[in-house]
Design a protein around this motif. Structure first.
Motif, PDB file in Angstrom:
ATOM      1  N   LYS A 590      32.543 -26.804  -8.507  1.00  0.00           N
ATOM      2  CA  LYS A 590      32.925 -25.681  -9.368  1.00  0.00           C
ATOM      3  C   LYS A 590      34.299 -25.125  -8.980  1.00  0.00           C
ATOM      4  N   LEU A 591      34.716 -25.340  -7.742  1.00  0.00           N
ATOM      5  CA  LEU A 591      36.050 -24.915  -7.345  1.00  0.00           C
ATOM      6  C   LEU A 591      37.108 -25.771  -8.033  1.00  0.00           C
ATOM      7  N   ALA A 592      36.799 -27.060  -8.183  1.00  0.00           N
ATOM      8  CA  ALA A 592      37.705 -27.938  -8.929  1.00  0.00           C
ATOM      9  C   ALA A 592      37.741 -27.560 -10.403  1.00  0.00           C
ATOM     10  N   ASP A 593      36.584 -27.196 -10.962  1.00  0.00           N
ATOM     11  CA  ASP A 593      36.553 -26.739 -12.353  1.00  0.00           C
ATOM     12  C   ASP A 593      37.378 -25.463 -12.521  1.00  0.00           C
ATOM     13  N   PHE A 594      37.263 -24.543 -11.570  1.00  0.00           N
ATOM     14  CA  PHE A 594      38.015 -23.296 -11.663  1.00  0.00           C
ATOM     15  C   PHE A 594      39.520 -23.545 -11.579  1.00  0.00           C
ATOM     16  N   ALA A 595      39.923 -24.552 -10.782  1.00  0.00           N
ATOM     17  CA  ALA A 595      41.347 -24.883 -10.702  1.00  0.00           C
ATOM     18  C   ALA A 595      41.889 -25.306 -12.054  1.00  0.00           C
ATOM     19  N   ASN A 596      41.093 -26.043 -12.839  1.00  0.00           N
ATOM     20  CA  ASN A 596      41.526 -26.437 -14.181  1.00  0.00           C
ATOM     21  C   ASN A 596      41.590 -25.245 -15.120  1.00  0.00           C
ATOM     22  N   ASP A 713      28.700 -20.967  -7.618  1.00  0.00           N
ATOM     23  CA  ASP A 713      27.693 -21.929  -8.082  1.00  0.00           C
ATOM     24  C   ASP A 713      27.347 -21.725  -9.551  1.00  0.00           C
ATOM     25  N   GLU A 714      27.563 -20.518 -10.056  1.00  0.00           N
ATOM     26  CA  GLU A 714      27.241 -20.219 -11.455  1.00  0.00           C
ATOM     27  C   GLU A 714      28.450 -20.355 -12.381  1.00  0.00           C
ATOM     28  N   TRP A 715      29.562 -20.796 -11.849  1.00  0.00           N
ATOM     29  CA  TRP A 715      30.764 -20.897 -12.691  1.00  0.00           C
ATOM     30  C   TRP A 715      30.590 -22.018 -13.714  1.00  0.00           C
ATOM     31  N   PRO A 716      30.912 -21.780 -14.985  1.00  0.00           N
ATOM     32  CA  PRO A 716      30.665 -22.801 -16.022  1.00  0.00           C
ATOM     33  C   PRO A 716      31.652 -23.952 -15.929  1.00  0.00           C
ATOM     34  N   ASN A 717      31.202 -25.123 -16.364  1.00  0.00           N
ATOM     35  CA  ASN A 717      32.142 -26.237 -16.485  1.00  0.00           C
ATOM     36  C   ASN A 717      32.724 -26.245 -17.892  1.00  0.00           C
ATOM     37  N   GLU A 718      33.496 -27.269 -18.219  1.00  0.00           N
ATOM     38  CA  GLU A 718      34.222 -27.279 -19.488  1.00  0.00           C
ATOM     39  C   GLU A 718      33.303 -27.432 -20.693  1.00  0.00           C
ATOM     40  N   TYR A 719      32.052 -27.815 -20.480  1.00  0.00           N
ATOM     41  CA  TYR A 719      31.141 -28.025 -21.604  1.00  0.00           C
ATOM     42  C   TYR A 719      30.179 -26.859 -21.819  1.00  0.00           C
TER      43      TYR A 719
END
Length: 923
Positions: A590-596, A713-719
């Motif tokens: 989720k940290l990688a998702d947040f970077a995007n 852990d609850e951060w959403p991904n792109e979908y």
């Protein structure tokens, strides 16, 4: 013994063979330099250097004469003769006189000079690249791929392969057409054409080869040639030099016949060398012809200079024949420039001379109707020319059917495109699958049966390859990298640029439709390779161009602060979390998702950093391995960023080194992103708070913004689409970073349905309306749409003056528990300090505790948390200002404050800006 100092021999010589030398060099940790470089044993075998070495591969360096298994070729037989044999082909024998008749002498001269200049400039570029280092198999594919990268190399290489495969069909059709002209009775279908001479008013009936005869004989000959190719390349190489002798002898017979013309009983159209005929044929006379090239007023093909250019250009191709044999040359850096350029100049001069000779030899009607005028005038008999044409074209067809599969196999062996794995050929083996595939292409083109329709296709593919060679030399010459040191000095980037432009102009002159199709095909292959191809780092020119462009851009940016309009977030992602990573990955997913999420339309760069505790000398290899794993994971998560691993005695020391040295100029990271340590109370009550506070303080001193993610852990991904609001609790001036982050979140699919709410904190009711108006005006000027809400929250001093007042809905129990835990912790610190007789210390640093300030901080955080829970319980994400840790304050107390702030809020970004604006009001 230190493993770096271990002595190893690279060529099999033991240390006992040179004890004196080894003892001298033992300090350096190497075997004898003489042994390593092969200077002591000149007969040693050379190490094979991989085409594109990857990490972990040992690339051998061998100086001296390698062991020769096959005799090497010199400039004459290795380059000059193959180029001459490929250039002098079917077009000269059966189409050149026709071209002179259709285009006239002066336009034919322009045609020869135009095409000759194109190939000569390409030869100069080819010579420069070929003399810049050793060449391997693959010919122009190898040169272009190593200069412009695997994507360009594969796309142009496959087009060049198609050109060679189609050229094989052209040579086969030329041989068959010559045979049917020489022996008309061999045709199964007879076809006659009536030619009307408008000047005289007479009609002449001539026989031409039938299309069906060309197809039948062409397919049979192609199949026979394929069987020969399947027999092996050694047989072809033995007979290949013999094919040039009939070519040279037949050309000599043509010149002798031209000088002796006209013969007895010769056609009236053959006047011999005559100035009157030269004047009559000086100008062009374009007209319609049928598919066989015979003039016909009702013909389907109308000829002009552009179509004539497409027909003639294959007569000047073949300059790559020497570079294709680079593995068999004694000295590639000497033979390729001399052989290629001399062959190009010789054939160009021969073509220009032939224009004058043929233009003065026969009338225009004779030039256009006698398809084999060269055989008619040849000495001593036409049979010599027929035999020469058939042998030369069959030899050229064999070369094409032999070279094209090997080019395809060379592309497949580089393992760039997985779909080509079927065409791989092991060293020393024949590429049978590639040969079979080439045969099908050749047979398909033979079925077309029209030589004039096939030649423009070949022209496009060859011109595309020549343009690629010129662009490669242009880029390498313009960049002038330290590794660019060609031995061939007669070149300049302007010549390469002119050559490339000339190739492109010729392509569009011949046929813009064919040009668009060939460029589209190459672009599709390029796009497919970039998507599906494997990475191959060959040190290509594009990477050098990117590097130099980056250096120039970095210098142009200077060290001054970037204007807010040009400010981009460059986040430093702190991968090492507080606790264990899920699924044993190098970075929290989720940290990688947040970077995007922090980039607008994918623009920007992230730096993913992790710290390994330990000694650098002992953990250096572990750090390299971890860096590779992290880089792979970044690519898997489709993050635009780089990975860095730091080895340091502790996390605090490592981060302090990172924040001081990471980046260059204005490309230093400006935001530090990390996970909030929610587990600190369960894992480590002292180390985690001290490290967390130390990181924040380091960021403040280094003028870096901080974004701490709570509920990662609850951060959403792109979908995962989110609904509701993005709530900003704007408490302190942060340069607009919090506003910018909220706008970046709205650009993502996950948050595009959300709305922004800005909450401003006021201490008095009379300040609320004025504050709301000011914030609305500020957001309007920033072009940001958001709802502004002002909340009044009494200060701690007002709360104390009211005697503590009523807590109302505030969780007084949380406040009391935090006070109790802090009291216990401070009591332990004081007791330890009294026992050891020193000041109050935490983590090796002296701290000062003001209990009134502790209560004030607890109260402020508690009230802010209650306000967030009241207004933003259903928000998709909450952004709140990060308070700076008080100076000389216990880190444990700061963590208690922060826990009160984030309690019961599922997803929160705690943001602290730095001493500059990241948004601007102005255009």
């Amino acid at each position: 013994m230190d493993p770096r100092m271990q002595v190893s021999s690279s060529n099999g010589h033991g240390t006992s063979s040179a004890p004196h030398v080894d003892s001298k060099l033992e300090l350096f940790g190497f075997d004898s330099l003489v042994n390593i470089l092969g200077l002591k044993s000149m007969a040693g075998e050379s190490a094979q250097v991989p085409a594109s070495p990857t990490d972990g591969e040992a690339v051998g360096i061998t100086i001296g004469r390698p062991k020769e298994t096959d005799p090497k070729l010199g400039t004459m037989m290795g380059v000059f003769v193959p180029c001459l044999q490929n250039i002098l082909g079917i077009i000269y024998y059966i189409r050149f006189t026709w071209i002179v008749g259709m285009g006239g002498i002066w336009q034919s001269l322009v045609l020869c000079a135009f095409c000759g200049a194109c190939t000569f400039l390409t030869g100069i570029s080819l010579s420069a690249i070929a003399t810049n280092g050793a060449m391997k198999g693959g010919g122009p594919y190898y040169l272009i791929g190593r200069a412009l990268g695997p994507e360009v190399g594969v796309s142009i290489g496959l087009c060049f392969f198609l050109g060679n495969a189609v050229a094989g069909a052209m040579y086969v059709l030329g041989a068959v057409e010559t045979f049917l002209d020489a022996v008309p009775s061999a045709g199964f279908f007879q076809e006659k054409v009536t030619v009307i001479d408008n000047a005289v008013g007479s009609a002449t009936t001539i026989s031409t080869p039938s299309l069906h005869d060309l197809q039948i004989y062409g397919v049979i000959v192609t199949i026979l040639l394929c069987f020969i190719v399947f027999g092996g390349v050694k047989i072809i190489n033995k007979v290949a030099p013999a094919f040039l002798i009939p070519v040279l002898f037949s050309i000599l017979c043509i010149y002798i016949g031209v000088l002796n013309a006209p013969k007895l009983n010769a056609s009236k159209g053959i006047t011999g060398l005559s100035m009157a005929t030269l004047r009559d044929n000086w100008s062009a006379e374009y007209q319609r012809t049928n598919n066989a090239g015979v003039p016909d007023p009702n013909g389907s093909i109308y000829w002009d200079f552009n179509t004539l250019l497409g027909l003639f250009f294959p007569a000047v191709t073949g300059i790559m024949a020497g570079s294709n044999r680079s593995a068999s040359l004694k000295d590639t850096q000497r033979s390729i420039p001399i052989g290629t350029l001399n062959a190009t100049l010789l054939t160009t001069v021969m073509y220009i001379l032939s224009v004058f000779l043929f233009g003065a030899l026969a009338t225009r009607e004779e030039l256009l109707t006698d398809r084999l005028l060269t055989a008619t005038v040849a000495w001593p008999a036409p049979a010599v020319i027929y035999i020469g044409i058939i042998l030369s074209t069959l030899g050229a067809a064999l070369q094409s059917l032999t070279g094209a599969p090997r080019l395809l196999a060379a592309i497949a062996n580089d393992d760039i495109l997985p779909v080509l794995n079927y065409f791989k050929a092991y060293e020393g083996s024949e590429p049978h699958v590639a040969t079979l595939f080439t045969s099908f292409i050749c047979i398909g083109c033979v079925v077309i049966g029209n030589l004039d329709l096939i030649t423009p296709t070949i022209t496009m593919f060859f011109l595309l390859c020549y343009a690629g060679v010129n662009l490669s030399c242009f880029l390498l010459d313009l960049l002038d990298a330290p590794s660019w040191r060609p031995r061939w000095k007669l070149h300049h980037w302007s010549l390469s640029l002119i050559g490339a432009l000339l190739c492109i102009v010729i392509m569009f002159m011949i046929s813009w439709a064919f040009t668009v199709v060939s460029l589209a095909l190459a672009s599709l292959i390029y796009y497919y390779v970039s998507l599906k191809g494997k990475a191959g780092d060959w040190g290509d020119g594009f990477k050098s161009a990117y590097f130099q462009l980056a250096l120039r851009s970095l210098r142009s940016l200077g060290a001054n602060q970037v204007h807010p309009k040009n400010w981009y977030p460059i986040p430093l992602i702190f991968c090492r979390p507080w606790g264990k990573l899920p699924e044993n990955v190098p970075c929290h997913p989720k940290l990688a998702d947040f970077a995007n999420f922090m980039k607008k339309k994918g623009r920007g760069m992230s730096i993913f950093v992790s710290i390994i505790d330990g000694d650098y000398h002992e953990s250096a290899e572990d750090a390299k391995t971890a860096c590779r794993h992290l880089s792979t994971y970044i690519d898997y998560k489709r993050c635009e960023g780089v990975a860095e691993i730091i080895v340091a005695p502790s996390m605090s020391d490592g981060f302090r080194s990172i924040v001081q040295t990471m980046g260059l100029g204005n490309l230093k990271p400006n935001i530090v992103v990390m996970r909030y340590p929610e587990i600190w109370r369960h894992e480590n009550l002292t180390q985690i708070p001290s490290t967390f506070v130390g990181i924040i303080n380091d960021c403040i001193i280094a003028n870096k913004a901080v974004v701490t993610v709570k509920g990662l852990d609850e951060w959403p991904n792109e979908y995962q689409r989110q609904y509701g609001t993005i709530d900003l609790y704007w408490i302190v001036r942060d340069g607009g970073l919090m506003l910018l982050l909220s706008q970046l979140l709205l650009t993502k699919d996950s948050f595009e349905s959300c709305k922004i709410q800005v909450f401003c904190i006021a201490e008095e009711d009379n300040e609320a309306e004025e504050l709301k108006a000011d914030v609305k005006k500020f957001l309007y000027d920033l072009r940001m749409r958001a709802e502004v809400i002002v909340i009044t929250m009494k200060s701690f001093e007002a709360h104390v003056e009211n005697g503590g007042g009523s807590w109302k809905d505030d969780p007084q129990e949380a406040f009391t528990n935090a006070q109790r835990r802090i009291g216990v912790y401070l009591s332990e610190l004081k007791e330890t300090a009294q026992t050891e007789g020193r000041p109050l210390m935490e983590g090796g640093k002296q701290v000062v505790v003001n209990e009134q300030k502790v209560d004030k901080f607890l109260y402020t955080m508690l009230k802010l948390n209650a306000t967030i829970l009241k207004h933003s319980r259903m928000a998709a994400v909450v952004l709140v200002s990060l308070p700076a840790p008080p100076l000389n304050h216990p880190a444990y107390c700061y963590m208690e404050y922060m826990d009160l702030l984030v309690e019961n809020v599922p997803r929160m970004l705690i943001v602290r800006g730095y001493r500059r604006d990241v948004v601007t009001l102005f255009t």
